[in-house]
Design an enzyme around this catalytic site. Structure first.
Site, PDB file in Angstrom:
ATOM      1  N   HIS A  45      23.840  11.806  75.758  1.00  0.00           N
ATOM      2  CA  HIS A  45      24.730  12.843  75.337  1.00  0.00           C
ATOM      3  C   HIS A  45      26.184  12.100  75.031  1.00  0.00           C
ATOM      4  CE1 HIS A  45      26.765  12.175  79.042  1.00  0.00           C
ATOM      5  NE2 HIS A  45      25.776  12.215  79.643  1.00  0.00           N
ATOM      6  N   HIS A  98      27.713   9.191  76.414  1.00  0.00           N
ATOM      7  CA  HIS A  98      27.419   8.007  76.345  1.00  0.00           C
ATOM      8  C   HIS A  98      28.012   7.268  74.807  1.00  0.00           C
ATOM      9  CE1 HIS A  98      24.136   9.430  78.922  1.00  0.00           C
ATOM     10  NE2 HIS A  98      24.531   8.313  79.557  1.00  0.00           N
ATOM     11  N   LYS A 114      16.837  11.575  80.859  1.00  0.00           N
ATOM     12  CA  LYS A 114      18.029  12.295  80.899  1.00  0.00           C
ATOM     13  C   LYS A 114      18.687  12.366  79.429  1.00  0.00           C
ATOM     14  CE  LYS A 114      18.874  12.789  85.359  1.00  0.00           C
ATOM     15  NZ  LYS A 114      19.724  11.831  86.048  1.00  0.00           N
TER      16      LYS A 114
HETATM   17  N1  ARG Z   1      23.259   4.664  83.909  1.00  0.00           N
HETATM   18  C1  ARG Z   1      24.463   4.799  84.473  1.00  0.00           C
HETATM   19  C2  ARG Z   1      25.260   6.067  84.048  1.00  0.00           C
HETATM   20  O1  ARG Z   1      24.781   6.711  83.139  1.00  0.00           O
HETATM   21  C3  ARG Z   1      25.563   3.762  84.052  1.00  0.00           C
HETATM   22  C4  ARG Z   1      25.031   2.449  84.349  1.00  0.00           C
HETATM   23  C5  ARG Z   1      26.312   1.494  84.465  1.00  0.00           C
HETATM   24  N2  ARG Z   1      26.057  -0.122  84.462  1.00  0.00           N
HETATM   25  C6  ARG Z   1      25.933  -0.517  85.950  1.00  0.00           C
HETATM   26  N3  ARG Z   1      25.789  -1.709  85.977  1.00  0.00           N
HETATM   27  N4  ARG Z   1      26.051   0.190  86.868  1.00  0.00           N
HETATM   28  O2  ARG Z   1      25.959   6.541  84.843  1.00  0.00           O
END
Ligand code: ARG
Length: 459
Positions: free
Chosen positions: A23, A26, A20
């Site tokens: 972007h 982040h 993905k």
């Molecule tokens: N990968 C997830 C996202 O981009 C965020 C993860 C956040 N961390 C967690 N422990 N849930 O939305």
């Protein structure tokens, strides 16, 4: 400070998704998390920087279907994440016309879960490709992780959690799904297992929290994640509490606002996604042009352009309270005056240049009577206030407290510099002013470091 000596703090941040886009959305998590990681370290804590990769879920089934159907046989390692994203977008378009594609995707994900060699290989290669690409961005940002254990890492650790929930009488069956009822706490139920037997994001987070406690025995476990996920964190923290995990009081969701782009400021748009890499590259390029114009003879021009361009972008994310939504604007970010990262870096370089020209000073020969004027006293006070700001930043998990304290020193130094001649006829006065300049240099450099910026000695 040694307040953190012998204590562990987990700092989870960035947590990008495999295949993905990395972007602009982040950026806050990456910048805030990196800064908090450095701040806790400066306070003596042993930190564990964790990138909780989004590397599990049906979307990987979709990716494989799309890659096999429309990837044109190009090996994954020769592709780019952007190409994979395009395939993923195409999957969704085609699936609207042909429902059966979704069944195929589910079947492929099941194959990954069951360890089918081809499926696992494709998934692994997508992961390798993504990590290689984001690695470049992390390098530019000066960000490092101690662990890349993402969602897939918890695949074999969830059953134990489900069993424990069951043994503690917390699981209810609702239309075939297993849930923890949270209605008593005014929250929707936390779904643990779907009716088709699949686990969820929350199930993996429960397993991850427990794993981190068992592995790192943290005094604090921080999650730097956007406020859109507030409910998710409230829910799974509550489930941990109901399980009797008293340490959940040490788990903190460090949330932040959204990033949006000012209309028309970016030329390359990929749908409505703005890749972080593009933003950083453009900032570096723009900075390079400014340097070319203003200081064409500067040595290491490219390195300085990278440090200042990236610094401008990162600083702009860390100068306000986390929760504020931010509008990304080039004009704001690449303004070298005002309270910006480049301005702080420039002030640091100015301190370096003053000290370089002086060629040294005698710390034992200073005449402190010249510290009486307002400008000098203000600078001394701003420097003295810095350590408390670092402590406060950790307490509130707010890097802006450090960037603001750093800016206070910069503003005070520049005022001091304009009001006072640093090198004078009087050796005692010169030594005093140089020592103060040196203290300002050290403080600004430390402040820049703590919010993730480099401090070039010449600009
Ligand atoms: N990968 C997830 C996202 O981009 C965020 C993860 C956040 N961390 C967690 N422990 N849930 O939305």
């Amino acid at each position: 400070s040694s307040e953190g000596q012998g204590k562990n703090v987990c700092v989870e941040f960035s947590s990008i998704n495999i295949a993905k886009p990395f972007h602009i959305g982040h950026l806050p998590s990456t910048a805030i998390g990196n800064s908090l990681n450095r701040i806790y370290k400066a306070l003596g804590y042993n930190t564990i920087a964790i990138n909780h990769l989004g590397d599990w879920g049906t979307q990987f089934g979709k990716m494989i279907v799309a890659y096999k159907k429309w990837g044109g046989g190009k090996p994954i390692e020769e592709s780019t994440v952007r190409e994979l994203v395009k395939l993923y977008v195409r999957f969704h378009e085609e699936a609207e016309k042909d429902e059966s594609l979704n069944d195929e995707a589910r079947a492929w994900f099941r194959k990954i879960e069951q360890g089918d060699a081809e499926a696992v290989d494709l998934w692994q290669r997508m992961k390798t490709l993504t990590l290689k690409e984001v690695g470049e961005v992390y390098k530019l940002l000066g960000v490092e992780f101690d662990s890349y254990n993402g969602e897939s890492f918890y695949e074999d650790k969830m059953q134990a959690v489900i069993d424990e929930l069951d043994a503690k009488g917390l699981l209810k069956t609702d239309k075939g799904a297993k849930i923890v009822d949270l209605s008593e706490y005014n929250m929707p139920p936390c779904i643990i297992v779907k009716s088709d037997g699949a686990t969820l994001y929350a199930t993996r987070d429960l397993a991850a929290a427990i794993y981190r406690k068992n592995t790192y025995d943290f005094v604090k476990s921080i999650y730097v994640v956007a406020y859109q996920q507030n409910l998710h964190f409230q829910q799974f923290f509550k489930v941990l509490e109901l399980m009797g995990k008293t340490w959940v009081k040490d788990c903190v969701h460090v949330n932040f606002g959204m990033v949006s782009m000012e209309e028309g400021t970016l030329s390359t748009r990929h749908g409505n996604v703005v890749y972080l890499e593009d933003v950083l590259d453009a900032a570096v390029e723009k900075t390079g042009k400014i340097i070319e114009e203003k200081s064409p003879d500067l040595p290491d021009k490219d390195e300085v352009a990278a440090a200042v361009g990236v610094g401008a972008v990162v600083w702009s994310m860390l100068y306000n309270s986390r929760i504020k939504d931010v509008t990304f604007s080039w004009k704001k970010v690449l303004n070298f005056d005002g309270e910006t990262g480049p301005y702080a870096q420039y002030t640091h370089a100015r301190c370096c240049s003053v000290l370089r020209k002086a060629g040294g000073y005698d710390i034992n020969g200073i005449d402190p009577s010249c510290f009486a004027d307002d400008a000098t006293a203000s600078l001394a006070k701003a420097i003295a206030a810095f350590p408390a700001a670092v402590l406060a930043a950790a307490e509130k998990n707010e890097p802006y407290i450090v960037s603001r304290a750093t800016m206070e020193v910069c503003t005070a130094f520049n005022k001091f510099y304009f009001c006072n001649q640093i090198i004078t006829e009087d050796a005692g006065v010169s030594a005093a002013r140089l020592a103060l300049t040196d203290a300002a240099r050290i403080t600004i450099k430390k402040g820049l470091y703590l919010v993730g910026l480099q401090a070039p000695e010449r600009m």
